[in-house]
Design an enzyme around this catalytic site. Structure first.
Site, mmCIF file in Angstrom:
data_model
loop_
_atom_site.group_PDB
_atom_site.id
_atom_site.type_symbol
_atom_site.label_atom_id
_atom_site.label_comp_id
_atom_site.label_asym_id
_atom_site.label_seq_id
_atom_site.Cartn_x
_atom_site.Cartn_y
_atom_site.Cartn_z
ATOM 1 N N HIS A 1 80.919 -74.802 2.900
ATOM 2 C CA HIS A 1 81.324 -74.580 4.290
ATOM 3 C C HIS A 1 81.772 -75.891 4.922
ATOM 4 C CE1 HIS A 1 78.679 -71.224 3.228
ATOM 5 N NE2 HIS A 1 79.230 -70.527 4.197
ATOM 6 N N HIS B 1 73.871 -65.520 2.361
ATOM 7 C CA HIS B 1 73.414 -66.914 2.249
ATOM 8 C C HIS B 1 73.203 -67.560 3.623
ATOM 9 C CE1 HIS B 1 77.972 -67.979 2.023
ATOM 10 N NE2 HIS B 1 77.573 -68.025 3.280
ATOM 11 N N HIS C 1 80.215 -60.293 9.091
ATOM 12 C CA HIS C 1 79.897 -61.236 10.164
ATOM 13 C C HIS C 1 81.125 -62.025 10.578
ATOM 14 C CE1 HIS C 1 79.206 -63.828 6.606
ATOM 15 N NE2 HIS C 1 79.017 -64.898 7.349
HETATM 16 C C1 DHB Z 1 75.801 -67.705 9.389
HETATM 17 C C2 DHB Z 1 76.256 -66.958 8.303
HETATM 18 C C3 DHB Z 1 76.951 -67.589 7.265
HETATM 19 O O1 DHB Z 1 77.461 -66.934 6.183
HETATM 20 C C4 DHB Z 1 77.152 -68.947 7.296
HETATM 21 O O2 DHB Z 1 77.768 -69.527 6.250
HETATM 22 C C5 DHB Z 1 76.712 -69.703 8.385
HETATM 23 C C6 DHB Z 1 76.033 -69.075 9.428
HETATM 24 C C7 DHB Z 1 75.036 -67.070 10.496
HETATM 25 O O3 DHB Z 1 75.042 -65.838 10.612
HETATM 26 O O4 DHB Z 1 74.411 -67.803 11.262
HETATM 27 FE FE FE Z 2 78.760 -68.431 4.905
#
Ligand code: DHB
Ligand code: FE
Length: 286
Positions: free
Chosen positions: A59, A12, A194
Site C-alpha cells: 500500500h 488484510h 470497501h
Molecule cells: C482498511 C482496509 C484495507 O484493505 C487497507 O489496506 C487499509 C485500511 C480499512 O478498512 O481500514
Molecule cells: Fe488493503
C-alpha cells in the site's frame, strides 16, 4: 515434488492486526470477527505448510507509487516489517524461501508471466495481517517460510481478473514442478467490499460479497469475466483487492472443498471475510 495443500482467502485490514497486537480480540467490537476465524485457525494448525505463498498488495509503503509493478515476486531470504507510521508491528521478521522463489520466477516467466523481481522488500499489513490471521501467536518466529507475490491493485490500470486467475493456474504448475517434497499453502488477500476515500467512502456491498464468496469456490471463471470497472463499481475502489483471491484459486486447481468461511461487517471500513479451501487432490499426503 511440492504440492499445494490449502488456500486461504482473507481480508488484510490493518486494524485486525492492531486488535491482535493490542490484545483487543475479546472486545465487543472485535470478538465476532475473531470467533469467526477460530475453526479455520484450528484446522490450519493441524495442516501446517512448509511455505506460504502470500498474494498481496503493498500500500505504497515498500513500493513507491513512482514505480508500480503489475506482478512481482520476492526472492529475499528475509523480509522486514514495514513502518506504516506507528512503528513496525511487533511481529517476527518474515523468513523467505529464496530457492522456491527463484524456481517460481523462472517457471512463471517461461509460462508467459513477466514478473518483476524484488530482491529486497519490506512487507506491510497486506502480508503481515494475513499471516496473523493464520497464526495469531507466532512467538519468536512464524511457523512457515513465505514467498511474497505482489499485485498492483492500487493504481490504474490494475491487472484484469482473468489475468489473475491465469497467473494462479501458472503458479500452481510452477509449484508442482518444484523438485523438493514440500507442502505449500497459497494465501489470496484483501477485500471484501470497501472504499476508503472519495464520495463513496464507507461503501459495503454484501450482495456482491456473498456472490463472490460462493463463486470463488464453484465458478471462479465467472469472477474472472468481470472487468476492473465492475469490481470498482460493485466492491469499491479498494474492493478490487479481491482479484488477488483469484490467483490463490487458480493455484488450487479444480478438486477442492471448503473447510470454513466467515463474513463480518464491519472491520474498520471494510467487509471482512475468510474462506479456507482444502486441495482434495493432495489430501492423502496432507
Ligand atoms: C482498511 C482496509 C484495507 O484493505 C487497507 O489496506 C487499509 C485500511 C480499512 O478498512 O481500514
Ligand atoms: Fe488493503
Amino acid at each position: 515434488m511440492a504440492e499445494v495443500i490449502w488456500g486461504l482467502a482473507t481480508s488484510h485490514v490493518p486494524s485486525i492486526g492492531a486488535a491482535m497486537d493490542n490484545k483487543k480480540t475479546e472486545d465487543a467490537y472485535w470478538k465476532p470477527l475473531f470467533d469467526g476465524y477460530a475453526p479455520a485457525r484450528a484446522w490450519m494448525t493441524d495442516h501446517t505448510p512448509d511455505v506460504a505463498i502470500i498474494v498481496y498488495n503493498d500500500h505504497a509503503n515498500a513500493i513507491d507509487l513512482a514505480m508500480t509493478p503489475t506482478f512481482a515476486i520476492g526472492t529475499a531470504d528475509k523480509y522486514t516489517v514495514a513502518d506504516e507510521g506507528w512503528g513496525p508491528r511487533q511481529v517476527p521478521v518474515v523468513k523467505g524461501a529464496p530457492e522456491l522463489s527463484r524456481h517460481l520466477l523462472g517457471s512463471l516467466i517461461d509460462d508467459g508471466f513477466d514478473m518483476t523481481v524484488c530482491q529486497e522488500l519490506e512487507v506491510d499489513h497486506g502480508l503481515t495481517v494475513p499471516l496473523s490471521v493464520y497464526c495469531p501467536d507466532p512467538g519468536e518466529e512464524w511457523p512457515c517460510a513465505v514467498v511474497p507475490l505482489l499485485v498492483n491493485v492500487i493504481q490504474y490500470p490494475q491487472p484484469t481478473a482473468a489475468r489473475c486467475l491465469a497467473l494462479g493456474e501458472a503458479l500452481g504448475r510452477a509449484i508442482r514442478s518444484f523438485p523438493e517434497d514440500i507442502k505449500v499453502a497459497v494465501f489470496g488477500t484483501g477485500g471484501m467490499s470497501h472504499q476508503l476515500a472519495g464520495a463513496r467512502a464507507g461503501l459495503i456491498n454484501e450482495t456482491f460479497d456473498r456472490m463472490f464468496l460462493k463463486a470463488i469456490e464453484t465458478d471462479p471463471e465467472s469472477l474472472a469475466a468481470l472487468s476492473r470497472e465492475d469490481y470498482v463499481r460493485e466492491a469499491g475502489s479498494e474492493g478490487i483487492e479481491m482479484i488477488m483471491w483469484l490467483i490463490m484459486r487458480g493455484a488450487l486447481g479444480s478438486d477442492i472443498s471448503r473447510v470454513h468461511e466467515t463474513y463480518h461487517v464491519p472491520a474498520s471500513n471494510t467487509a471482512a471475510a475468510l474462506a479456507l479451501f482444502e486441495n482434495l487432490s493432495t489430501k492423502t499426503s496432507a
